[in-house]
Write a protein that holds these residues in place. Structure first.
Motif, PDB file in Angstrom:
ATOM      1  N   ILE A   1       0.883  -1.382  -0.119  1.00  7.11           N
ATOM      2  CA  ILE A   1       0.131   0.009   0.041  1.00  7.11           C
ATOM      3  C   ILE A   1       0.886   1.192   0.055  1.00  7.11           C
ATOM      4  CG2 ILE A   1      -1.692   1.263   1.311  1.00  7.11           C
ATOM      5  CD1 ILE A   1      -2.830  -1.405   2.435  1.00  7.11           C
ATOM      6  N   LEU A   2       1.767   1.336   0.768  1.00 12.05           N
ATOM      7  CA  LEU A   2       2.785   2.373   0.746  1.00 12.05           C
ATOM      8  C   LEU A   2       3.483   2.669  -0.423  1.00 12.05           C
ATOM      9  CD1 LEU A   2       4.220   4.626   2.388  1.00 12.05           C
ATOM     10  CD2 LEU A   2       5.857   2.950   3.180  1.00 12.05           C
ATOM     11  N   GLU A   3       3.965   1.387  -1.180  1.00  7.85           N
ATOM     12  CA  GLU A   3       4.471   1.850  -2.388  1.00  7.85           C
ATOM     13  C   GLU A   3       3.644   2.295  -3.572  1.00  7.85           C
ATOM     14  OE1 GLU A   3       5.597  -2.394  -3.111  1.00  7.85           O
ATOM     15  OE2 GLU A   3       7.924  -2.021  -1.853  1.00  7.85           O
ATOM     16  N   ASP A   4       2.402   1.799  -3.432  1.00  4.25           N
ATOM     17  CA  ASP A   4       1.382   2.363  -4.236  1.00  4.25           C
ATOM     18  C   ASP A   4       0.867   4.083  -4.078  1.00  4.25           C
ATOM     19  OD1 ASP A   4       1.093  -0.145  -5.628  1.00  4.25           O
ATOM     20  OD2 ASP A   4      -0.513  -0.670  -4.579  1.00  4.25           O
ATOM     21  N   LEU A   5       0.954   4.119  -2.774  1.00  9.56           N
ATOM     22  CA  LEU A   5       0.519   5.693  -2.612  1.00  9.56           C
ATOM     23  C   LEU A   5       1.987   6.558  -2.999  1.00  9.56           C
ATOM     24  CD1 LEU A   5      -0.742   5.259   1.167  1.00  9.56           C
ATOM     25  CD2 LEU A   5      -2.073   5.799  -1.022  1.00  9.56           C
ATOM     26  N   ILE A   6       3.058   6.203  -2.712  1.00  6.51           N
ATOM     27  CA  ILE A   6       4.320   6.798  -3.117  1.00  6.51           C
ATOM     28  C   ILE A   6       4.165   7.162  -4.527  1.00  6.51           C
ATOM     29  CG2 ILE A   6       6.792   6.876  -3.493  1.00  6.51           C
ATOM     30  CD1 ILE A   6       6.974   5.330  -0.640  1.00  6.51           C
ATOM     31  N   LEU A   7       3.797   6.051  -5.205  1.00  3.66           N
ATOM     32  CA  LEU A   7       3.793   6.369  -6.806  1.00  3.66           C
ATOM     33  C   LEU A   7       2.595   7.155  -7.312  1.00  3.66           C
ATOM     34  CD1 LEU A   7       4.179   2.430  -8.271  1.00  3.66           C
ATOM     35  CD2 LEU A   7       5.787   4.492  -8.360  1.00  3.66           C
ATOM     36  N   ALA A   8       1.658   7.064  -6.580  1.00 10.65           N
ATOM     37  CA  ALA A   8       0.336   7.978  -6.889  1.00 10.65           C
ATOM     38  C   ALA A   8       0.663   9.431  -6.541  1.00 10.65           C
ATOM     39  CB  ALA A   8      -1.013   7.444  -6.025  1.00 10.65           C
ATOM     40  N   ALA A   9       1.316   9.370  -5.370  1.00 11.24           N
ATOM     41  CA  ALA A   9       1.850  10.939  -4.898  1.00 11.24           C
ATOM     42  C   ALA A   9       2.662  11.532  -6.194  1.00 11.24           C
ATOM     43  CB  ALA A   9       2.440  10.860  -3.525  1.00 11.24           C
ATOM     44  N   HIS A  10       3.653  10.788  -6.466  1.00 11.28           N
ATOM     45  CA  HIS A  10       4.757  11.116  -7.347  1.00 11.28           C
ATOM     46  C   HIS A  10       4.037  11.505  -8.681  1.00 11.28           C
ATOM     47  CE1 HIS A  10       7.660  10.707 -10.885  1.00 11.28           C
ATOM     48  NE2 HIS A  10       8.537  11.068  -9.928  1.00 11.28           N
ATOM     49  N   ASN A  11       3.016  10.784  -9.312  1.00  6.62           N
ATOM     50  CA  ASN A  11       2.297  11.122 -10.391  1.00  6.62           C
ATOM     51  C   ASN A  11       1.295  12.002 -10.210  1.00  6.62           C
ATOM     52  OD1 ASN A  11       3.344   8.790 -11.815  1.00  6.62           O
ATOM     53  ND2 ASN A  11       1.667   7.312 -11.256  1.00  6.62           N
ATOM     54  N   ASP A  12       0.948  12.395  -9.157  1.00  8.87           N
ATOM     55  CA  ASP A  12       0.044  13.715  -8.769  1.00  8.87           C
ATOM     56  C   ASP A  12       1.044  14.781  -8.867  1.00  8.87           C
ATOM     57  OD1 ASP A  12      -2.216  15.151  -8.113  1.00  8.87           O
ATOM     58  OD2 ASP A  12      -1.602  15.199  -5.822  1.00  8.87           O
ATOM     59  N   ALA A  13       2.105  14.724  -8.310  1.00  4.97           N
ATOM     60  CA  ALA A  13       3.040  16.228  -8.490  1.00  4.97           C
ATOM     61  C   ALA A  13       3.293  16.372  -9.824  1.00  4.97           C
ATOM     62  CB  ALA A  13       4.247  15.900  -7.409  1.00  4.97           C
ATOM     63  N   LYS A  14       3.846  15.061 -10.632  1.00  3.03           N
ATOM     64  CA  LYS A  14       4.432  15.195 -11.856  1.00  3.03           C
ATOM     65  C   LYS A  14       3.147  15.813 -12.721  1.00  3.03           C
ATOM     66  CE  LYS A  14       5.822  12.865 -16.006  1.00  3.03           C
ATOM     67  NZ  LYS A  14       5.601  11.462 -16.591  1.00  3.03           N
ATOM     68  N   ALA A  15       1.776  15.568 -12.658  1.00  2.00           N
ATOM     69  CA  ALA A  15       0.892  16.352 -13.451  1.00  2.00           C
ATOM     70  C   ALA A  15       0.831  17.682 -13.072  1.00  2.00           C
ATOM     71  CB  ALA A  15      -0.367  15.566 -13.180  1.00  2.00           C
ATOM     72  N   LYS A  16       0.720  18.032 -11.711  1.00  2.00           N
ATOM     73  CA  LYS A  16       0.927  19.547 -11.439  1.00  2.00           C
ATOM     74  C   LYS A  16       1.998  20.380 -12.028  1.00  2.00           C
ATOM     75  CE  LYS A  16      -1.651  18.685  -7.214  1.00  2.00           C
ATOM     76  NZ  LYS A  16      -1.310  18.739  -5.614  1.00  2.00           N
ATOM     77  N   VAL A  17       3.200  19.679 -12.131  1.00  2.00           N
ATOM     78  CA  VAL A  17       4.375  20.343 -12.526  1.00  2.00           C
ATOM     79  C   VAL A  17       4.182  20.386 -14.511  1.00  2.00           C
ATOM     80  CG1 VAL A  17       6.845  20.218 -13.405  1.00  2.00           C
ATOM     81  CG2 VAL A  17       6.379  19.644 -11.253  1.00  2.00           C
ATOM     82  N   GLU A  18       3.826  19.481 -14.981  1.00  2.00           N
ATOM     83  CA  GLU A  18       3.242  19.287 -16.157  1.00  2.00           C
ATOM     84  C   GLU A  18       2.114  20.689 -16.666  1.00  2.00           C
ATOM     85  OE1 GLU A  18       2.403  15.383 -17.207  1.00  2.00           O
ATOM     86  OE2 GLU A  18       4.385  14.979 -17.881  1.00  2.00           O
ATOM     87  N   ALA A  19       1.211  20.767 -15.598  1.00  2.00           N
ATOM     88  CA  ALA A  19       0.098  21.620 -15.860  1.00  2.00           C
ATOM     89  C   ALA A  19       0.899  23.242 -15.722  1.00  2.00           C
ATOM     90  CB  ALA A  19      -1.034  21.340 -15.026  1.00  2.00           C
ATOM     91  N   ALA A  20       1.756  23.158 -14.800  1.00  2.00           N
ATOM     92  CA  ALA A  20       2.174  24.522 -14.764  1.00  2.00           C
ATOM     93  C   ALA A  20       3.074  25.011 -16.011  1.00  2.00           C
ATOM     94  CB  ALA A  20       3.186  24.654 -13.362  1.00  2.00           C
TER      95      ALA A  20
END
Length: 107
Positions: A66-85
């Motif tokens: 679960i922790l591994e999945d959450l880290i990946l999800a948080a990373h992808n969320d941050a990446k999407a925000k950087v790409e949007a900016a």
């Protein structure tokens, strides 16, 4: 001939603005979260991971996947925000320019 000189001047100006934009994007930081804020990842504008915060409640042997999945999800969320900016800043710079759809800037 005058139009060509004007075009060359605009090209140099645009090149300078793109260099400034690239520097600004490199300084960007975005944080992404997963699991209702239990995991948070912070990325730079170059997609380098700058920070990782994990809620101590997740440190149980049974919850490693679960922790591994959450880290990946948080990373992808941050990446999407950087790409949007990045996209937003690029659109601000290129407003009014006849750029073909799908062309990604900066180069």
């Amino acid at each position: 001939m005058r139009d060509l000189m004007g075009l060359m001047g605009k090209a140099k100006e645009m090149q300078s603005k793109f260099a400034e934009l690239q520097e600004e994007i490199a300084r960007l930081e975005a944080s992404g979260q997963a699991g209702g804020g239990l995991v948070e990842v912070t990325l730079s504008g170059k997609f380098e991971m700058k920070g990782l915060k994990i809620d101590p409640s997740l440190f149980k042997e049974d919850d490693v996947e679960i922790l591994e999945d959450l880290i990946l999800a948080a990373h992808n969320d941050a990446k999407a925000k950087v790409e949007a900016a990045m996209q937003e800043k690029t659109q601000e710079l290129t407003a009014g320019l006849p750029i073909p759809p799908g062309m990604k800037l900066p180069f």
